[in-house]
Scaffold this active site. Structure first.
Site, PDB file in Angstrom:
ATOM      1  N   GLU A 157      55.208 -20.199  45.124  1.00  0.00           N
ATOM      2  CA  GLU A 157      55.621 -19.913  43.757  1.00  0.00           C
ATOM      3  C   GLU A 157      55.457 -21.146  42.868  1.00  0.00           C
ATOM      4  OE1 GLU A 157      59.782 -18.476  42.751  1.00  0.00           O
ATOM      5  OE2 GLU A 157      58.818 -16.575  43.205  1.00  0.00           O
ATOM      6  N   HIS A 185      48.628 -14.427  69.699  1.00  0.00           N
ATOM      7  CA  HIS A 185      48.120 -13.202  70.305  1.00  0.00           C
ATOM      8  C   HIS A 185      47.802 -12.147  69.247  1.00  0.00           C
ATOM      9  CE1 HIS A 185      49.017 -14.377  74.553  1.00  0.00           C
ATOM     10  NE2 HIS A 185      49.646 -15.312  73.871  1.00  0.00           N
ATOM     11  N   LYS A 220      56.892  -6.968  36.493  1.00  0.00           N
ATOM     12  CA  LYS A 220      58.176  -6.452  36.008  1.00  0.00           C
ATOM     13  C   LYS A 220      57.998  -5.726  34.678  1.00  0.00           C
ATOM     14  CE  LYS A 220      61.076  -9.987  38.193  1.00  0.00           C
ATOM     15  NZ  LYS A 220      61.974 -11.123  37.950  1.00  0.00           N
TER      16      LYS A 220
END
Lengths: 428, 428
Positions: free
Chosen positions: A284, A305, A419
């Site tokens: 961020e 793996h 948003k």
């Protein structure tokens, strides 16, 4: 004291590039210290270590301990920087199979109705002894309007109001800004207890404020050790920061050389949460102006793996950061068996810690040879004080590295974008 | 039936590039069907759907149900492809707060001595009613020598031998190759029960064999529905695979255009495990010859509050894949409150599912506009049959996409590299 080994990454860089990057990183550190860079109004995560407030630590510890003694379930209601730090530390320092109350449950970190509905059913279910569960909730939000947290908190608050009509006020603790915002209005309405998030500390830098410290105290973490571990690291780095400058320089030079991802990993599964906290702190902060290395988390050897093949032989676009713990309990060892049908007797008497360390060394050696620059960030021993040091080390590192990239480490303008569209779709 | 929307990714591609990629993808599908590509000896994940073995399903279901009724704790001991599929399906289809026995615990997926030691202490601790716990273990390993699993299984087996001297043979179930390997030697020694992994199915393609199906049966999943959901998808795709070809073509063309990462995400937190399964399936298949897009997992909206900034504004090196569930329970809604101090009354009466869907749509729109090609892979409704269809869809997709890239989808030569170095450090 946090130590960093960049020797296996440096060799992917020319002396000239590395030298230039070191000059840039040293300048960036000066910018942080002199408070004259972009976002300098957000440096409260430094001043709170420069002048520790013991009264707040005492208050957090006292209420945390009281709730720890009383609660069966403690809800941490927050998202992003409001819960990632607490979760990281609690996971790192608590038993894997914690059988002691309170159970810590995270909520308010997404909008799954199924999760919230089943959580409330779970809280409603009596304990095995038939007694109702005693539930406390810490809601953490600077503005109080972050949708995931606010929606979940409305549901939880209503359920708690119905379930504990006489004790609601003691059971809900709000961590929010000093004034303004929706949570402060609810505090006025209900008279909830409150802890304050300093105005000059952003979400992802807030773990050493009540945001992170209060849930940790409820979980039984020694928050004074943690906080003063950070203070010690702060003081150390104010005097001498060569390790941090070199590390920032190497990462920055690798970015300039075209590395696109930094895979943050550890061979200790309890550090997964810490890698997640770091993913936000770095991602961020640096992911701006179409710049930055995407921080990706992995947990080794588990994810060798699944991702190991790609790390070894896939596109050569990543670097790797290994968070390691140097000293650990070596008393848990491999036993001998008579038949040796699984052919493991050659390891008998060896500790799991030792075997796991060899797996890490083998991996770093193989990946380096495969073309992945590998950096080790070493914690001496896994305790509260060292984790505190680790947290501050990476907060300062992030600020320095972002100034190298030429981005403001403390804003997140891009987060608003989805948003806005979501609110439009919701007819707000 | 799995549906894919590539419309928001296609527009990042020229018509010419897309057309070429479609020709390549159609050819790749032919290569799979005609079994004449590299690794064609590993196509057992197709033949087992072409000719379902109901007797094995019946056997898995019967033993799974019996253990489900008896066990307090069921240990799944495996790593990588030996547990990621089972975990993915169990997480997707079980309650978030499962209060019914057995508790499913994963082990053998790393070498943390702390984890293993605390697990054994936990198993040793009596239940709340004072009775000892009834523990069963399914160990899953083709060779039986994978170090993480074999070491953990030695510890667990010794503990179980001491704890259940008279019933050890019933309590341990091995899933391994038909013959050879260390687990078969242990089966001979102890007379453990056994399920067979077909020789022509590799680890990451084995979820629809006993590897995945047996733990699912113990967890109460309807494995017949799951398996026949996959069979239906198989039959559908043998007739008509345009959706899959288009999807493979778009992903391949985006890779050719320089995309380095595919962020696999969902707005349903219960699908995190499915993204993890997919990460291995794609990453271990494509990450070869210095090619491939690193598959990265994220869980939204949670991780929008850590990775969202980077996805919106950071380096433009990634594409995004959204796993979505179209239909869901909409009965859990936001309540109205009198004071409306949190200002959420505008959402009163709306379901969480609806709000979450709007968040997803807002995100896809914002990220697409920010320069990230977004693909939606849609499951109609979250049930066993649809999850089975999803699994086969992605198995076939992975094979087709890897043939587009020019790599063998079924090998993992790079994984051996770190193991060799580790074994050398361990003086094997």
């Amino acid at each position: 004291m946090i130590d960093v080994d960049v020797s296996r990454a440096e060799k992917f860089l020319s002396e000239e590039n590395l030298h230039q990057a070191k000059v840039t990183a040293a300048d960036a550190l000066k910018t942080v210290r002199q408070q004259n860079g972009e976002g300098a109004e957000w440096l409260g995560w430094r001043s709170l270590l420069d002048d520790p407030n013991d009264a707040i630590l005492e208050q957090l510890d006292r209420l945390g301990t009281a709730i720890r003694e009383e609660a069966d379930v403690f809800l941490v209601c927050g998202i992003g920087g409001s819960y990632l730090g607490a979760r990281a530390v609690i996971e790192a320092l608590s038993p894997f199979f914690n059988q002691e109350a309170p159970e810590i449950i995270y909520v308010g970190h997404h909008m799954s109705g199924g999760y919230l509905q089943e959580l409330i059913e779970y809280l409603d279910t009596p304990k095995v002894d038939g007694e109702p569960k005693s539930v406390y909730c810490n809601v953490i939000s600077k503005s109080g309007t972050t949708l995931e947290t606010a929606l979940s908190f409305r549901k939880i608050r209503n359920w708690m109001g119905n379930t504990y009509p006489d004790s609601l006020q003691q059971r809900i603790i709000c961590t929010t800004s000093s004034e303004g915002g929706a949570l402060n209005k609810l505090i006025d309405e209900y008279d909830f207890q409150k802890f304050v998030i300093p105005d000059d500390v952003g979400g992802r830098f807030s773990v050493l404020t009540p945001v992170g410290l209060f849930p940790m105290a409820v979980a039984g973490i020694d928050i004074r050790s943690l906080f003063y571990g950070a203070v010690t690291e702060y003081e150390k780095l104010e005097n001498e920061a060569e390790i941090l400058i070199n590390y920032a320089a190497v990462k920055y030079a690798l970015y300039q050389k075209g590395k696109q991802m930094d895979v943050l990993t550890s061979f200790e599964p309890e550090l997964s949460g810490l890698c997640g906290w770091l993913q936000q702190l770095l991602g961020e902060s640096e992911g701006k102006k179409q710049k930055g290395m995407l921080p990706v988390t992995a947990s080794y050897s588990t994810d060798l793996h699944s991702l190991g093949q790609f790390m070894q032989d896939g596109s050569r676009t990543m670097m790797e950061t290994f968070i390691t713990v140097q000293k650990s309990d070596t008393s848990f060892t491999v036993e001998e068996t008579e038949s040796n049908n699984d052919e493991l007797n050659y390891l008998a008497g060896k500790s799991f810690h030792d075997i796991n360390s060899k797996a890490r060394k083998g991996t770093i050696s193989a990946h380096t040879e495969g073309g992945v620059p590998c950096i080790s960030v070493n914690i001496e021993v896994l305790n509260a004080s060292q984790v505190g040091a680790f947290i501050y080390f990476y907060e300062l590192f992030t600020a320095v590295y972002c100034y190298c990239l030429g981005v403001n480490p403390f804003t997140q303008p891009g987060v608003e974008n989805y948003k806005k569209r979501m609110y439009k779709l919701l007819d707000k």
